[in-house]
Design a protein around this motif. Structure first.
Motif, mmCIF file in Angstrom:
data_model
loop_
_atom_site.group_PDB
_atom_site.id
_atom_site.type_symbol
_atom_site.label_atom_id
_atom_site.label_comp_id
_atom_site.label_asym_id
_atom_site.label_seq_id
_atom_site.Cartn_x
_atom_site.Cartn_y
_atom_site.Cartn_z
ATOM 1 N N GLU A 139 0.562 -1.171 0.178
ATOM 2 C CA GLU A 139 -0.038 0.160 -0.020
ATOM 3 C C GLU A 139 1.180 1.251 -0.248
ATOM 4 O O GLU A 139 0.275 2.325 -0.603
ATOM 5 N N ILE A 140 2.023 1.185 0.554
ATOM 6 C CA ILE A 140 3.106 2.457 0.146
ATOM 7 C C ILE A 140 3.207 3.390 -1.189
ATOM 8 O O ILE A 140 3.421 2.331 -1.894
ATOM 9 N N LYS A 141 3.015 4.418 -0.921
ATOM 10 C CA LYS A 141 3.009 4.786 -2.198
ATOM 11 C C LYS A 141 3.868 6.039 -2.210
ATOM 12 O O LYS A 141 3.729 6.826 -0.833
ATOM 13 N N VAL A 142 4.641 6.804 -2.807
ATOM 14 C CA VAL A 142 5.423 7.865 -3.071
ATOM 15 C C VAL A 142 4.460 9.468 -2.728
ATOM 16 O O VAL A 142 3.161 9.329 -3.798
ATOM 17 N N GLY A 143 5.002 9.733 -2.555
ATOM 18 C CA GLY A 143 3.994 11.065 -1.607
ATOM 19 C C GLY A 143 2.886 10.460 -0.392
ATOM 20 O O GLY A 143 2.317 12.193 -0.614
ATOM 21 N N MET A 144 2.530 9.730 0.180
ATOM 22 C CA MET A 144 1.694 8.972 0.825
ATOM 23 C C MET A 144 2.510 9.784 2.019
ATOM 24 O O MET A 144 3.314 9.311 2.664
ATOM 25 N N SER A 145 1.119 10.110 3.187
ATOM 26 C CA SER A 145 1.733 11.103 4.257
ATOM 27 C C SER A 145 2.258 10.167 5.711
ATOM 28 O O SER A 145 0.905 8.736 5.552
ATOM 29 N N LEU A 146 2.974 10.362 6.185
ATOM 30 C CA LEU A 146 3.370 9.231 7.512
ATOM 31 C C LEU A 146 1.493 8.387 8.460
ATOM 32 O O LEU A 146 1.815 7.801 8.617
ATOM 33 N N GLN A 147 0.745 9.905 8.193
ATOM 34 C CA GLN A 147 -0.273 9.781 9.063
ATOM 35 C C GLN A 147 -1.496 9.052 8.286
ATOM 36 O O GLN A 147 -2.178 8.489 9.049
ATOM 37 N N GLU A 148 -1.326 8.732 7.064
ATOM 38 C CA GLU A 148 -1.914 8.086 6.208
ATOM 39 C C GLU A 148 -1.295 6.832 6.600
ATOM 40 O O GLU A 148 -2.526 5.783 6.145
ATOM 41 N N LEU A 149 -0.427 6.473 6.318
ATOM 42 C CA LEU A 149 -0.028 5.549 6.013
ATOM 43 C C LEU A 149 -0.174 4.165 7.975
ATOM 44 O O LEU A 149 -0.768 3.182 7.873
ATOM 45 N N ARG A 150 0.102 5.253 8.921
ATOM 46 C CA ARG A 150 0.089 5.127 10.558
ATOM 47 C C ARG A 150 -2.333 4.582 9.836
ATOM 48 O O ARG A 150 -2.650 3.608 10.379
ATOM 49 N N GLN A 151 -2.679 5.770 9.191
ATOM 50 C CA GLN A 151 -3.818 4.846 9.395
ATOM 51 C C GLN A 151 -4.567 4.131 8.440
ATOM 52 O O GLN A 151 -5.589 2.757 9.357
ATOM 53 N N ILE A 152 -3.532 3.985 7.579
ATOM 54 C CA ILE A 152 -3.797 2.717 6.589
ATOM 55 C C ILE A 152 -3.297 1.230 7.432
ATOM 56 O O ILE A 152 -4.501 0.437 8.113
ATOM 57 N N GLU A 160 -3.193 0.742 11.181
ATOM 58 C CA GLU A 160 -4.349 0.991 12.239
ATOM 59 C C GLU A 160 -5.809 0.108 11.832
ATOM 60 O O GLU A 160 -6.235 -0.721 12.928
ATOM 61 N N SER A 161 -6.257 0.988 10.540
ATOM 62 C CA SER A 161 -7.598 0.025 10.592
ATOM 63 C C SER A 161 -7.654 -1.295 9.297
ATOM 64 O O SER A 161 -8.401 -2.175 9.674
ATOM 65 N N LYS A 162 -6.732 -1.931 8.887
ATOM 66 C CA LYS A 162 -6.508 -2.715 8.807
ATOM 67 C C LYS A 162 -5.740 -3.917 9.786
ATOM 68 O O LYS A 162 -6.362 -5.068 10.307
ATOM 69 N N MET A 163 -5.710 -3.561 11.281
ATOM 70 C CA MET A 163 -5.381 -4.676 12.604
ATOM 71 C C MET A 163 -6.613 -4.863 12.628
ATOM 72 O O MET A 163 -7.292 -5.166 12.984
#
Length: 229
Positions: free
Chosen positions: A20-33, A35-38
């Motif tokens: 899911e990691i993409k260039v330009g993605m924020s660290l906040q968005e990565l955290r949300q992804i 936590e939502s997956k868990m």
């Protein structure tokens, strides 16, 4: 769920975010992804100060702070980047605890350490693997937390790395209340075999470097053989 199943939530989440990691993605968005997956996999809460995913990138990978003070940085993922993700899923009173440092080159996560082009990053991840192998060869049920602390810290220094942990420890017992944890630290003479599970999570760097590395697993003894949960 038992500890194995909760730990699988964390492992599956790391595997998921790699794609899911993409260039330009924020660290906040990565955290949300993450936590939502868990949560989608069955986690009902997050045991470490209610933060499910601690995410650091670039020069912040050397940071070692208490979860009470953690704030996800307002940073974007770069085409060539280093990211540490530390997950704390919980189901009822049962914990998972799992961390990995991920390397992104040319916009994608490099899954094979030996294919990482950045030599410093590659060597850091290889050193983490070496530390976990050293744990497996050294630890017995009668080894104390303190003995493991001194042995691994000496091993880190002998390999020209430093321990970044803000308390100097290397892991902790897995319990049901975070305040009841005991640590791989100086002065702890409890044996590893006296706890059901413990983490091993050396957070290391090279002196003067901007980058840090972490690899965390939960370990336990089965018939006196140290196993990874």
């Amino acid at each position: 769920m038992n500890n194995y199943e909760v730990q699988q939530i964390a492992k599956q989440t790391i595997d998921f975010i790699k794609s899911e990691i993409k260039v330009g993605m924020s660290l906040q968005e990565l955290r949300q992804i993450a936590e939502s997956k868990m949560i989608s996999l069955g986690a009902t809460s997050f045991w470490y100060w209610e933060v499910g995913a601690f995410v650091f990138s670039g020069d912040e990978t050397t940071l070692s702070i208490s979860g009470k003070r953690y704030r996800t940085a307002n940073k974007l993922i770069k085409e060539n980047d280093i990211i540490t993700v530390d997950l704390s899923p919980q189901v009822g009173n049962t914990w998972g605890d799992y961390a990995r440092t991920l390397i992104i080159e040319n916009g994608v996560v490099v899954n094979d350490i030996n294919k990482i082009s950045n030599t410093e990053w590659k060597n850091g991840l290889l050193m983490e693997d070496k530390l976990h192998r050293e744990l497996l060869s050294f630890a017995t049920p009668k080894t104390t937390f303190e003995e493991l602390y001194f042995h691994i810290n000496d091993f880190i220094v002998s390999n020209k790395y430093i321990n970044l942990d803000f308390l100097g420890n290397l892991g902790h017992s897995i319990v049901t209340d975070k305040l009841d944890r005991i640590y791989i630290e100086k002065g702890n003479r409890a044996t590893l075999g006296s706890v059901r599970y413990f983490t091993f999570e050396p957070h290391i760097s090279v002196k003067g470097s901007k980058y840090g590395y972490k690899k965390e697993n939960i370990y336990y003894f089965d018939n006196n053989i140290l196993m990874t949960l």
